[in-house]
Write a protein that holds these residues in place. Structure first.
Motif: not given
Lengths: 380, 144
Positions: A113-114, A116, A124-132, A134-135
Motif C-alpha cells: 500500500n504505497p 501517493p 486524491w489519486y490514492g483516495e479514489t482507488g487508483l493507487m494499486l 495490480t490494476q
C-alpha cells in the motif's frame, strides 16, 4: 577486469516467522560466503538493499564490524539488480577485488500500500482507488492481449509452468503444482488476472560473492562470469504504473532499452541465451517481457507457450525456479534470486529442475515500479 | 450554497453543467499533461498553459478492482458495502490517455475502443456532511 560470481547464498523465500528480514539477509550472506569458501573479513565492499526490513548495512552487526565499504541501495523492485550493477562497476573499475551483494525483505501479507506523496502524486489519486499496482498490471496485459492476440489460455499456461517449476525447487515458497482448473477458476483480482496469476509479497534473503575473474578459482571451481549488468529507467511515453495520464505515443519500456544495451555490451544476442529469468510479477509480465527482451516477436508468445518453448525441456527455459510467481517477492532479494538461479543452472546444480544440454549463457531481467529495469548476462 | 465540493481542486471544472477535465499543455512542444503541472514531462521546459481536456474519449484499456483497497483508499464504504469498480485509461481528443475510475464494473460492459464520457460522482462526505466529488468515465452510450 572481468567480473565473476563465486558464491551463492539464499535464505528460502516464503514465510519465516522466527526470523527478521535482517536475519534472513545475514543467513543468505553466510551461506554465500561458505559457498565461496571464504569469510566476511575478506569482503572489501558490500552493496545491499531492503525495502521494508531496515538498513542493509545493519548486517555488519550480525556479520562483523570489519570496517568495509557498505552501501545501501534502494531502487524499488530493481534494488537487487542495482546492487549487482554497483558491485560490477566496483570490480570492473579495478577499485576492489572481492565483495558481497545482498538483499533481503520481510513484507506484510497482501498487496503493497504505497503512499501517493512518495510517488509525487496528490492524495486524491490514492483516495479514489487508483493507487494499486495490480490494476496497472491488469490494464497493461489487457491492452497487450488486444493488440497482439494473446489468449487467456496463454496466461494460464504461464502460471501452470511457474508452480510446476516451483514444485521442483527446494527453496521456493510455493512447492505445489497447480492444475489447469485450479488456476482457471481462481478468484479474480484485477481483470484479466486472477489470484494464481500474481506473485505475492513475501520474505527471504539472497546474497552473491563477486570478485575479479582472475582470482575466481581461489573461491570456487565453477565461477560464473557476469558479462554485463545494466539498469535503465523509463523514457517519456513508456506505459508505467502510477501514471494519472499517459502521452499519445507509447514508447519502448525500460526493459527494451536495458535489454538492447545489455546485449550490445555483452556482445551476444537473444539467440545465444540458453536459460532466462524474466520478471514475472504476474503472468502477463512474463509474456510481455519475452518480447520486450528481444526473445520473440510481440504475439509470438501464444505459440511459444503452446509449444512449451519456455518449459524446462524447451529451447529457452524461462523462470526455472518458478520465478516470482512461485517464490514470492521480497523486494530487496528478488532480483538477486534471479541471478542466483541462473548461476545454479550454469553450474549444473539445478537438481530436478536442471535444464538439459549444459547451458552456457544465461540472462536475468528484473522490472519494477515506477519503470526501471535491470538486465544481467551471465556465462560460465 | 452547493453541498458538493471537489475532492481535489483543479482536476475538472466545477461547479459546471457540463464539466470537463483540466490539465496543462506545453507551449513549446505541445504535449499535454493531466493533472496540470508546471514543467513538461516531454521536453523538460517550464512553459505550460492551462488546457481544457474535454469530457469525451475512447477506452484504451481497462481492468476491474474486485476487492476493497487498503489505505490510502478513502471512502465511506465498508467491506460489506464495497462495490467493485472499473479502472481504465481513456484516450481523449488530444491523444492524452487519462487514468480514471469507470462506472462499468463487469467485463461484459467494457471493451477497448468504446466511446466514453466524463461524469462527476460523490466519493465520500466531509466532516460537515458535504459530498466530496471526483471524476470518472462511463460508457457514452449508456448515458445517452
Amino acid at each position: 577486469m572481468d567480473v565473476a560470481i563465486v558464491g551463492l547464498g539464499m535464505h528460502p523465500f516464503g514465510r519465516t516467522p522466527t526470523m527478521s528480514g535482517l536475519e534472513q539477509g545475514a543467513a543468505a550472506a553466510r551461506s554465500a560466503l561458505a559457498d565461496a569458501g571464504t569469510d566476511f573479513k575478506r569482503m572489501e565492499f558490500a552493496f545491499g538493499g531492503s525495502q521494508d526490513s531496515g538498513n542493509a548495512d545493519s548486517l555488519v552487526n550480525l556479520l562483523g564490524l570489519t570496517g568495509l565499504q557498505f552501501t545501501n541501495v534502494a531502487n524499488g523492485c530493481a534494488t537487487g539488480g542495482s546492487s549487482l550493477n554497483a558491485a560490477y562497476s566496483a570490480i570492473k573499475s579495478g577499485q576492489y577485488d572481492v565483495g558481497l551483494v545482498v538483499g533481503f525483505d520481510k513484507h506484510d501479507r497482501g498487496a503493497f500500500n504505497p503512499k501517493p506523496a512518495d510517488w509525487g502524486l496528490d492524495d486524491w489519486y490514492g483516495e479514489t482507488g487508483l493507487m494499486l499496482t495490480t490494476q496497472y498490471f491488469g490494464m497493461k496485459i489487457q491492452r497487450y492481449m488486444h493488440d497482439h492476440g494473446i489468449s487467456r489460455e496463454t496466461l494460464i499456461r504461464v502460471a501452470e509452468k511457474a508452480f510446476r517449476n516451483g514444485s521442483l525447487t527446494p527453496t521456493a515458497w510455493r512447492q505445489t503444482a497447480l492444475s489447469w482448473e485450479e488456476i482457471e477458476n481462481a478468484p479474480m483480482v484485477s481483470e484479466p488476472l486472477n489470484k494464481y496469476m500474481f506473485c505475492s509479497p513475501a520474505e527471504g534473503g539472497c546474497a552473491l560473492i563477486v570478485c575479479r575473474a582472475d582470482i575466481a578459482q581461489e573461491f570456487h571451481p565453477r565461477p560464473v562470469y557476469l558479462k554485463t549488468a545494466v539498469v535503465r529507467s523509463r523514457n517519456y511515453g513508456s506505459f508505467e504504473v502510477f501514471s494519472p495520464s499517459q502521452p499519445p505515443e507509447v514508447a519502448n519500456s525500460p526493459t527494451v532499452t536495458a535489454s538492447q544495451a545489455a546485449f550490445e555490451l555483452a556482445g551476444v544476442g537473444p539467440e545465444d541465451i540458453d536459460v532466462a529469468q524474466l520478471q514475472d510479477t504476474e503472468v502477463g509480465a512474463e509474456i510481455m517481457h519475452m518480447a520486450e527482451n528481444g526473445f520473440c516477436e510481440h504475439g509470438e508468445q501464444e505459440k511459444w507457450l503452446a509449444e512449451g518453448v519456455t518449459e524446462l525441456t524447451g529451447r529457452l527455459p524461462v523462470n526455472t525456479d518458478g520465478g516470482c510467481l512461485a517464490n514470492g517477492e521480497p523486494v530487496g532479494a528478488s532480483g538477486l534470486r534471479q541471478v542466483h538461479e541462473i548461476c545454479v543452472q550454469l553450474r549444473g546444480d539445478g537438481g530436478a529442475r536442471q535444464v538439459a544440454g549444459e547451458p552456457k549463457v544465461g540472462y536475468t531481467h528484473v522490472y519494477g515500479a515506477p519503470g526501471i529495469s535491470g538486465v544481467n548476462i551471465l556465462a560460465r | 450554497m452547493s453541498s458538493e465540493k471537489p475532492l481535489h481542486e483543479g482536476l475538472f471544472s466545477w461547479p459546471s453543467a457540463s464539466p470537463t477535465l483540466l490539465g496543462s499543455r506545453c507551449m513549446d512542444c505541445g504535449e499535454h499533461a493531466f493533472p496540470s503541472q508546471d514543467s513538461c514531462r516531454a521536453c523538460s521546459r517550464q512553459n505550460m498553459a492551462p488546457a481544457d481536456l474535454g469530457s469525451e474519449g475512447t477506452l484504451w484499456t481497462w481492468t476491474i478492482q474486485s476487492f476493497m483497497p487498503k489505505t490510502p483508499y478513502h471512502t465511506d464504504e465498508t467491506p460489506e458495502t464495497f462495490a467493485p469498480y472499473g479502472v481504465g485509461y481513456v484516450e481523449l481528443a488530444s491523444g492524452l490517455k487519462v487514468e480514471s475510475r469507470l462506472r462499468e464494473n463487469t467485463p461484459d460492459k467494457l471493451q477497448i475502443g468504446m466511446p466514453m464520457k466524463l461524469e462527476i460522482i460523490p466519493m465520500r462526505k466531509d466532516d460537515n456532511g458535504a459530498d466530496l466529488v471526483t471524476f470518472q468515465f462511463c460508457s457514452a452510450e449508456e448515458l445517452g
